[in-house]
Enzyme design. Sequence first.
Site, PDB file in Angstrom:
ATOM      1  N   GLY A  64       0.806  -1.217   0.000  1.00  0.00           N
ATOM      2  CA  GLY A  64       0.000   0.000   0.000  1.00  0.00           C
ATOM      3  C   GLY A  64       0.838   1.265   0.000  1.00  0.00           C
ATOM      4  CB  CYS A  65       3.667   2.330   2.096  1.00  0.00           C
ATOM      5  SG  CYS A  65       2.785   2.216   3.678  1.00  0.00           S
TER       6      CYS A  65
END
Length: 150
Positions: free
Chosen positions: A43-44
């Site tokens: 996600g990051c």
Amino acid sequence: MLEEGIKAPDFTLPDQNGDTHSLSDYRGQKVILYFYPRDNTAGCTKQACGFAERYPQIQEKGAVVLGISKDSVRSHKNFETKYSLPFTILSDPEHQVLELYDVWKEKKNYGKVSMGTVRTTYLIDEEGTIIKAVGKVKAADNPEQMLQML
């Protein structure tokens, strides 16, 4: 999460090169200040690469992007290099700014409770006031969402 309409708290943290940055250094520009849990996670990485892809458009609108996580300067440098990130990422291993911006919270993952960074993004105007506060951020959608808010 901090409220819209208040002055964004100033801070000073080291970037991926070890140079220090303060929020007040960016007066006169809009700032997309995003808090993320960890370098090199799915996600990051999506979120950071999304901001990188849109960075020229963000700059055209007179804004900069600052990312903050608890990861080390070394981790940030590797993350920046691996994904050619054109913006500044700041290291807050002691959680001082994470706590100041009310994003260091208790989280539950598979029934386990621990403290961690809740993905949150603030849009700060040229005078240092929070004009948008976005919680429950979807990593993949956040960069486009913030570009549209500029």
